[in-house]
Design an enzyme around this catalytic site. Structure first.
Site, PDB file in Angstrom:
ATOM      1  N   HIS A 195       0.803  -1.044   0.102  1.00 26.61           N
ATOM      2  CA  HIS A 195       0.142   0.024   0.066  1.00 26.61           C
ATOM      3  C   HIS A 195       0.837   1.391  -0.114  1.00 26.61           C
ATOM      4  O   HIS A 195       0.605   2.219  -0.512  1.00 26.61           O
ATOM      5  CB  HIS A 195      -0.943   0.130   1.216  1.00 26.61           C
ATOM      6  CG  HIS A 195      -1.868  -1.167   1.127  1.00 26.61           C
ATOM      7  ND1 HIS A 195      -2.014  -1.956   2.246  1.00 26.61           N
ATOM      8  CD2 HIS A 195      -2.467  -1.457   0.253  1.00 26.61           C
ATOM      9  CE1 HIS A 195      -3.011  -2.758   2.046  1.00 26.61           C
ATOM     10  NE2 HIS A 195      -3.460  -2.469   0.809  1.00 26.61           N
ATOM     11  N   GLU A 435      13.917 -16.502 -19.403  1.00 22.76           N
ATOM     12  CA  GLU A 435      14.663 -16.290 -18.257  1.00 22.76           C
ATOM     13  C   GLU A 435      15.966 -16.948 -17.776  1.00 22.76           C
ATOM     14  O   GLU A 435      16.630 -16.439 -17.129  1.00 22.76           O
ATOM     15  CB  GLU A 435      13.345 -16.332 -16.910  1.00 22.76           C
ATOM     16  CG  GLU A 435      11.977 -15.722 -17.247  1.00 22.76           C
ATOM     17  CD  GLU A 435      11.145 -16.056 -16.346  1.00 22.76           C
ATOM     18  OE1 GLU A 435      10.820 -15.353 -15.405  1.00 22.76           O
ATOM     19  OE2 GLU A 435      10.426 -17.210 -16.424  1.00 22.76           O
ATOM     20  N   ASP A 459      14.231 -12.308 -13.926  1.00 21.36           N
ATOM     21  CA  ASP A 459      15.212 -13.542 -13.554  1.00 21.36           C
ATOM     22  C   ASP A 459      16.396 -13.837 -14.756  1.00 21.36           C
ATOM     23  O   ASP A 459      17.421 -14.102 -14.294  1.00 21.36           O
ATOM     24  CB  ASP A 459      14.024 -14.539 -13.872  1.00 21.36           C
ATOM     25  CG  ASP A 459      13.421 -14.744 -12.714  1.00 21.36           C
ATOM     26  OD1 ASP A 459      13.894 -14.788 -11.617  1.00 21.36           O
ATOM     27  OD2 ASP A 459      11.861 -14.957 -12.586  1.00 21.36           O
ATOM     28  N   CYS A 506       9.212  -8.187 -20.879  1.00 18.23           N
ATOM     29  CA  CYS A 506       8.443  -8.047 -19.766  1.00 18.23           C
ATOM     30  C   CYS A 506       8.906  -7.871 -18.398  1.00 18.23           C
ATOM     31  O   CYS A 506       8.318  -7.672 -17.457  1.00 18.23           O
ATOM     32  CB  CYS A 506       7.227  -9.260 -19.793  1.00 18.23           C
ATOM     33  SG  CYS A 506       7.869 -10.854 -19.558  1.00 18.23           S
TER      34      CYS A 506
HETATM   35  C1  PEP Z   1      10.765 -11.537 -15.057  1.00 22.19           C
HETATM   36  O1  PEP Z   1      11.571 -12.446 -14.580  1.00 22.19           O
HETATM   37  O2  PEP Z   1      11.455 -10.770 -15.751  1.00 22.19           O
HETATM   38  C2  PEP Z   1       9.333 -11.669 -14.913  1.00 22.19           C
HETATM   39  C3  PEP Z   1       8.495 -10.895 -15.657  1.00 22.19           C
HETATM   40  O3  PEP Z   1       8.834 -12.474 -14.145  1.00 22.19           O
HETATM   41  P1  PEP Z   1       8.649 -12.271 -12.588  1.00 22.19           P
HETATM   42  O4  PEP Z   1       8.985 -10.939 -12.321  1.00 22.19           O
HETATM   43  O5  PEP Z   1       7.106 -12.686 -12.432  1.00 22.19           O
HETATM   44  O6  PEP Z   1       9.551 -13.485 -12.116  1.00 22.19           O
HETATM   45 MG    MG Z   2      10.305 -14.342 -13.900  1.00 18.43          MG
END
Ligand code: PEP
Ligand code: MG
Length: 587
Positions: A195, A435, A459, A506
């Site tokens: 929060h 990853e 990751d 991502c």
């Molecule tokens: C990542 O590893 O970059 C990813 C988007 O997955 P998470 O952050 O959920 O591990």
């Molecule tokens: Mg990840």
């Protein structure tokens, strides 16, 4: 004050960028000593009546506070308070406390404390997102307790602006705070999804969390300086440092104003880019932000599985995925299959203890073994695909065989659905997260099996640098702008171009200004990021034409260190965008 002395300070987690300097003020979040009395049987009914009255009064008080503030609150916060209101009205909570009064028999205060401690402990053991439910429960409990004890909550003391310190900032605290006086926030607990992070980012207030034993470090009367991007704080800073912080504060305020005022939402589209969102829960997402993006590039479905005591059924999941599709309204959405294990345990999924959970049974490695988990999810996703376009993404893919196996399973499940006469999508695209370093090196092979890939840089960097992404001790070695890491990512992007299959990033890199610039220059065209980062990314796309970014980045890939790359990208961002950005720390 001796200007030569070193400032005392501490390092925490930067939750909201910007800098601030000012007097510290402590927000006490406890209700003090709670009396514990054993009751006579004859007193029990009256005690339960007293308890129920406190529940009713607290709900009324909270509803009034919320209504008074509702118009001024961002959507994300309004939802937090709505969720809390539901707790005040929760019959089960009231009955559980009353049951403790009767079985003790105990006084209402002690029974309430025991039940709230129990619930907060339960939620506290869960994932970060649900740990926030522990804060809600304590917050609601404190308000009721204060009424029982007839104690008043402290208001924000004094009259000038302050840097607020709280062990934990609870949602209702944020209602009673005078935001105009908040220079900055420091807390002991609170992660990215907390929060305090939501409040701070929404109001543009710099914030740092993870700072322990703060009262000893900064006694009342101290002056505090904080840097919310780096997660640093200093107590009674010497004048030179104080001036630097003040300059950083002013430049951040100016930068934010520029971002808010001038950034063209359509610029990414005009440059042929896809700007997508990462999400795990639309509750915290402003619908106008969702509408301004091209879709959802990463929906982390594991959060649907957390904060409950059993797996959601296929039908429950189907309803949920359909609801997401309704929100996304025809734009693309990529659901990642449940990514638990490692640092995201599921309380009701008992797995063997591992020496190195990050290197162990997580993501697709785990769900292939727990088909009871994977099959209902894939069936629900296939069925949801009959209601709108969606893609399926596999987390923690290591080998080509894993993608083949998932593809075969999808075929089998689609055939079952056909036999059962259940509507489902026919051509659902299947993608792989990149990853694991070996998956990045084998991207072109993976792209023969997968319809698309998405680079999870959070990751990927953790495994490339052998640095735990949550460990601040070794955070300096987590280097998104390291030229070797950038070269590896470039190979994945090139593999996508050669295979004519989409590549998205991502991880957090997609939306942090300097790394967005680096990825853009490497030829990336699909960026998926947390909503807070959209303005920064749009700024990059506006200031640099694709070929300019490409030339800039081409020039840094041969440099030896991340610092060298960072310095050049930073100077370019200052010159072209008028923004002085810093490389970021791990998330
Ligand atoms: C990542 O590893 O970059 C990813 C988007 O997955 P998470 O952050 O959920 O591990
Ligand atoms: Mg990840």
């Amino acid at each position: 004050m001796n200007p030569q002395r070193r400032a005392r300070g501490a390092r925490g987690l930067g939750l909201s960028p910007g800098a601030a300097i000012g007097p510290v003020w402590y927000l006490k979040d406890d209700v003090g000593e709670v009396p514990r009395l054993v009751l006579a049987a004859a007193q029990v009914d009256a005690e339960v009546a007293r308890l129920e009255e406190a529940f009713r009064d607290a709900a009324r008080e909270f509803r009034r506070l919320r209504d008074q503030n509702a118009a001024a609150l961002p959507e994300a916060e309004r939802r937090i308070f709505d969720a809390q209101l539901a707790l005040y009205d929760d019959e089960l909570l009231r009955q559980s406390v009353a049951a403790r009064v009767r079985s003790g028999p105990l006084n209402a205060e002690a029974a309430l404390k025991d039940e709230i401690d129990h619930l907060a402990q339960l939620f506290g053991r869960m994932d970060e997102l649900y740990r926030e439910r522990a804060a809600d429960v304590r917050d609601v409990g404190n308000r009721i307790q204060r009424l029982l004890l007839r104690r008043k909550q402290e208001a924000l003391a004094g009259s000038g602006p302050v840097i607020l310190w709280a062990r934990e900032l609870l949602p209702s605290d944020t209602l009673t705070l005078d935001r105009g006086r908040l220079l900055g926030i420091v807390t002991e607990v609170g992660g990215e999804a907390s929060h305090v992070a939501i409040l701070a980012r929404a109001s543009g207030v710099p914030a740092v969390s993870g700072v322990q034993r703060f009262e000893a470090l900064a006694p009342p009367g101290s002056t505090l300086a904080i840097d919310g991007r780096k997660g640093r704080l200093w107590v009674d800073p010497p004048p030179r440092l104080a001036r630097a912080i003040e300059r950083a504060r002013a430049s951040h305020v100016a930068e934010r104003r520029r971002l808010q005022d001038g950034v063209d939402v359509g610029v990414a589209r005009s440059r042929g880019l896809s700007l997508l969102l990462n999400s795990e829960n639309f509750d915290n997402l402003d619908p106008t932000v969702l509408r301004s993006a091209d879709g959802v590039g990463l929906y982390r479905t594991e959060f649907l599985f957390m904060g409950r005591s059993t797996f959601p059924s296929e039908e429950e999941q189907l309803a949920f995925y359909k609801d997401v599709l309704r929100h996304v309204d025809g734009r693309e959405v990529t659901f990642r299959t449940i990514d638990v294990g490692g640092d995201k345990p599921l309380p009701y999924l008992v797995t063997p203890r591992e020496q190195n959970p990050a290197l162990g049974w997580r993501g697709i490695r785990l769900t292939f073994e727990w088909l009871d988990l994977l099959i209902p999810q894939l069936r629900a996703l296939l069925r949801a695909a009959a209601h709108g376009p969606l893609k399926i993404l596999l987390p923690m893919v290591t080998t080509v065989e894993e993608v083949r196996r998932a593809r075969a399973l999808l075929h089998e499940l689609a055939a079952d659905l056909r036999r059962q006469g259940l509507p489902h999508g026919d051509a659902v695209q299947l993608g792989a997260m990149i990853e694991v370093p070996v998956a990045a090196l084998a991207a072109s092979d993976l792209l023969r099996e997968a319809d698309f890939v998405s680079i999870g840089t959070n990751d990927l960097l953790q495994y490339l640098f052998a640095v735990d992404r949550n460990d601040l001790q070794v955070a300096h070695l987590y280097q998104p702008l390291h030229p070797a890491a950038l070269r590896l990512i470039r190979e994945v992007i090139r593999a996508g171009v050669a295979a004519r299959r989409p590549v998205t990033v991502c991880g957090e890199m997609a939306g942090e200004l300097l790394s967005t610039l680096a990825l853009y220059g490497l030829g990336l065209r699909r960026f998926s990021m947390s909503p807070a980062h959209l303005p920064e990314a749009r700024l990059v796309f506006r200031c640099f034409a694709p070929e300019e970014a490409a030339a800039l980045v081409e020039g840094v890939l041969g440099l030896p260190t991340a610092a060298d790359v960072g310095a050049i990208l930073r100077a370019a961002a200052v010159e072209r965008c008028g923004v002085d950005a810093q490389p970021f720390l791990p998330r």
